[in-house]
Design an enzyme around this catalytic site. Structure first.
Site, short mmCIF file in Angstrom:
data_model
loop_
_atom_site.label_atom_id
_atom_site.label_comp_id
_atom_site.label_asym_id
_atom_site.label_seq_id
_atom_site.Cartn_x
_atom_site.Cartn_y
_atom_site.Cartn_z
N HIS A 169 -2.83 1.42 -4.77
CA HIS A 169 -2.23 0.51 -5.53
C HIS A 169 -2.60 0.79 -7.03
O HIS A 169 -3.73 0.74 -7.56
CB HIS A 169 -2.90 -0.70 -5.26
CG HIS A 169 -2.78 -1.44 -3.54
ND1 HIS A 169 -1.78 -2.37 -3.54
CD2 HIS A 169 -3.22 -0.90 -2.41
CE1 HIS A 169 -1.85 -2.84 -2.23
NE2 HIS A 169 -2.57 -1.65 -1.29
N HIS A 215 -6.96 4.44 6.55
CA HIS A 215 -6.27 4.06 5.40
C HIS A 215 -5.46 5.18 4.98
O HIS A 215 -4.37 5.05 4.42
CB HIS A 215 -7.12 3.14 4.19
CG HIS A 215 -6.30 2.65 3.03
ND1 HIS A 215 -5.17 1.90 3.03
CD2 HIS A 215 -6.44 3.19 1.71
CE1 HIS A 215 -4.79 1.58 2.01
NE2 HIS A 215 -5.29 2.29 0.95
N HIS A 228 -5.81 -8.82 -2.58
CA HIS A 228 -6.07 -8.93 -1.17
C HIS A 228 -7.55 -9.79 -1.27
O HIS A 228 -8.39 -9.93 -2.21
CB HIS A 228 -6.40 -7.82 -0.28
CG HIS A 228 -5.46 -6.83 -0.39
ND1 HIS A 228 -4.97 -5.87 -1.39
CD2 HIS A 228 -4.27 -6.65 0.37
CE1 HIS A 228 -4.07 -5.14 -1.18
NE2 HIS A 228 -3.43 -5.56 -0.06
N ASN A 268 1.17 2.50 11.66
CA ASN A 268 0.38 2.77 12.67
C ASN A 268 0.64 1.95 13.71
O ASN A 268 1.07 0.84 13.76
CB ASN A 268 -1.18 3.08 12.47
CG ASN A 268 -1.59 1.60 11.80
OD1 ASN A 268 -1.35 1.19 10.76
ND2 ASN A 268 -2.17 0.64 12.66
N ALA A 327 2.19 -2.68 4.26
CA ALA A 327 2.16 -1.67 5.05
C ALA A 327 1.34 -2.34 6.14
O ALA A 327 0.65 -3.40 5.96
CB ALA A 327 1.38 -0.53 4.69
N TYR A 386 -9.79 -9.54 0.76
CA TYR A 386 -10.94 -8.60 0.74
C TYR A 386 -11.52 -7.87 -0.09
O TYR A 386 -12.70 -7.53 -0.04
CB TYR A 386 -10.68 -7.65 1.93
CG TYR A 386 -9.57 -6.58 1.76
CD1 TYR A 386 -9.63 -5.77 1.00
CD2 TYR A 386 -8.25 -6.80 2.42
CE1 TYR A 386 -8.86 -4.67 0.64
CE2 TYR A 386 -7.30 -5.70 2.20
CZ TYR A 386 -7.55 -4.50 1.39
OH TYR A 386 -6.63 -3.85 0.79
N GLU A 387 -10.72 -7.98 -1.25
CA GLU A 387 -11.23 -7.38 -2.57
C GLU A 387 -12.18 -8.45 -3.15
O GLU A 387 -12.63 -8.18 -4.24
CB GLU A 387 -10.09 -7.02 -3.55
CG GLU A 387 -9.08 -5.93 -2.96
CD GLU A 387 -8.05 -5.69 -3.77
OE1 GLU A 387 -8.00 -5.08 -4.95
OE2 GLU A 387 -6.69 -6.20 -3.53
N MET A 404 -2.94 -7.36 6.06
CA MET A 404 -3.77 -7.98 5.13
C MET A 404 -3.36 -8.76 3.99
O MET A 404 -4.21 -8.87 2.92
CB MET A 404 -5.17 -7.24 5.02
CG MET A 404 -5.89 -6.52 6.14
SD MET A 404 -6.74 -5.33 5.62
CE MET A 404 -7.13 -4.22 7.25
N SER A 405 -2.02 -8.92 4.14
CA SER A 405 -1.45 -9.48 2.78
C SER A 405 -0.55 -10.48 2.94
O SER A 405 -0.21 -10.92 3.98
CB SER A 405 -1.35 -8.20 1.93
OG SER A 405 0.17 -7.58 2.34
N SER A 453 0.79 -1.11 0.00
CA SER A 453 -0.14 -0.03 -0.11
C SER A 453 0.86 1.11 0.02
O SER A 453 1.76 1.54 0.81
CB SER A 453 -0.83 -0.02 1.27
OG SER A 453 -2.06 -0.85 1.04
O1 LIG Z 1 -0.51 -5.09 3.11
P1 LIG Z 1 -0.90 -4.02 2.01
O2 LIG Z 1 -1.71 -3.93 0.89
O3 LIG Z 1 0.53 -3.32 1.97
O4 LIG Z 1 -1.70 -2.96 3.09
C1 LIG Z 1 -2.22 -2.87 4.30
O5 LIG Z 1 -2.58 -1.65 4.42
C2 LIG Z 1 -4.07 -1.78 3.90
C3 LIG Z 1 -5.05 -1.06 5.15
O6 LIG Z 1 -4.67 0.25 5.14
C4 LIG Z 1 -4.51 -3.41 3.69
O7 LIG Z 1 -4.30 -3.58 2.39
C5 LIG Z 1 -3.39 -3.58 4.42
O8 LIG Z 1 -2.99 -5.15 3.96
N1 LIG Z 2 -5.00 -5.47 9.77
C1 LIG Z 2 -4.48 -4.21 9.82
N2 LIG Z 2 -3.65 -3.80 8.80
C2 LIG Z 2 -3.16 -2.72 8.49
N3 LIG Z 2 -2.46 -2.28 7.44
C3 LIG Z 2 -1.87 -1.15 7.96
N4 LIG Z 2 -1.85 -0.94 9.16
C4 LIG Z 2 -2.70 -2.05 9.55
C5 LIG Z 2 -3.48 -2.31 10.71
O1 LIG Z 2 -3.43 -1.81 11.78
N5 LIG Z 2 -4.21 -3.63 10.90
#
Ligand SMILES: O=P(O)(O)O[C@H]1O[C@H](CO)[C@@H](O)[C@H]1O
Ligand SMILES: Nc1nc2[nH]cnc2c(=O)[nH]1
Length: 298
Positions: free
Chosen positions: A72, A265, A94, A251, A124, A96-97, A227-228, A41
């Site tokens: 993205h 986000h 992802h 964060n 991220a 979730y998409e 989430m990836s 991200s």
């Molecule tokens: O893992 P990437 O896609 O870098 O990004 C992270 O940040 C996004 C949430 O802000 C979600 O997609 C999470 O997986």
């Molecule tokens: N699940 C999750 N994904 C993130 N991607 C960036 N920050 C976070 C977070 O705090 N939790």
């Protein structure tokens, strides 16, 4: 064709699907990448330092999913960094998409078929380890595949021996050599005071964690959560790629009911932008070194 067959949680893109996309790319570019970089991200800028760039939009590549998330770009960029041929995914996919894990991991197998040897994954994530600060870069030492525990696993379904074995070992998914190289590169680039090492946990998302969930993850030994990445790394390890994972802590995850900050986000993307330049230098250094090391050890 964009039709791929997924039955329940079983991922079954056929070998022909992968081959068709690979052949299409080999016909459309003269680049023959040895290193693939997945940009997380807000980290698409990692491709900026490459020379002789050639860019394809995901929507134009047969069988490729398209990116639906802010931050993205949805482009596949071929290029060279210090003489090493590489390919960058500006944006990844992802659960979730709404994509199946076979779609999420499709590019990794295509890279393998194109001749890629090493995969550098960036993402991220939220920091769970109390020592972590926003802006830290965490070298992924290990991961927890939480969706995998529930059967959401990219290797579910018939095993294709042309890629790897039925029961792959995951205890050494993240190359020790590459992790050491990052620490060395960090020292040279003067950014070692914000490079850490830790365990990444994948959740499906798309919501950020509740406080109870965050506390649970901490007890389980997670240092960061996102989430990836885990599906791509699992498929990469299965087919014998060397893997490096770098996670940018965008964060701090709330572990305390009294904490007022709320993650979103936009903040994630803002921190990614802030650190993109340093990460770009680190990734560029790693691309040339990991290729060098692979030449030396073969
Ligand atoms: O893992 P990437 O896609 O870098 O990004 C992270 O940040 C996004 C949430 O802000 C979600 O997609 C999470 O997986
Ligand atoms: N699940 C999750 N994904 C993130 N991607 C960036 N920050 C976070 C977070 O705090 N939790």
């Amino acid at each position: 064709s964009r039709t791929m067959h997924c039955k329940g949680n079983s991922c079954s893109c056929s070998f022909e699907d992968y081959k068709l996309t690979t052949q299409w790319l080999l016909n459309h570019t003269s680049h023959r990448p040895k290193v693939a970089v997945i940009c997380g991200s807000g980290l698409g800028l990692l491709a900026d330092g490459a020379a002789n760039k050639q860019t394809f939009r995901y929507q134009d590549i047969p069988n490729f999913p398209v990116s639906t998330v802010a931050g993205h770009e949805g482009c596949l960029v071929f290029g060279t960094i210090e003489g090493t041929s590489c390919v960058f995914m500006q944006g990844h996919f992802h659960l979730y998409e709404g994509y199946s894990l076979c779609q999420v991991t499709l590019p990794v197998r295509i890279f393998k078929l194109m001749g890629v040897e090493s995969l550098l994954v960036t993402n991220a994530s939220g920091g769970i380890c109390p020592d972590f600060k926003v802006g830290d870069i965490m070298i992924i030492k290990d991961h927890i595949n939480l969706p995998g525990f529930a059967g959401q696993h990219p290797l579910c379904g018939p095993n294709d021996e042309r890629f790897g074995i039925r029961f792959p070992c995951m205890s050494d998914a993240y190359s020790k050599d590459l992790r050491r190289l990052v620490l060395e590169a960090g020292l040279e680039l003067g950014c070692n005071d914000f490079i850490r090492e830790g365990v990444y946990c994948m959740v499906s998302g798309p919501n950020f964690e509740t406080i109870a969930e965050a506390r649970m993850l901490r007890i389980l030994g997670c240092d960061s959560v996102g989430m990836s990445t885990v599906p791509e790394v699992t498929v990469a390890k299965h087919c014998g790629l060397r893997v490096l994972g770098l996670s940018l802590i965008t964060n701090k995850v709330s572990l305390d009911y009294s904490r007022e900050e709320k993650v979103n986000h936009e903040e994630v993307l803002q921190i990614s932008k802030m650190r993109a330049e340093v990460l770009q230098k680190l990734v560029a250094t790693m691309i040339s070194r990991c290729q060098q090391q692979s030449i030396n050890t073969h």
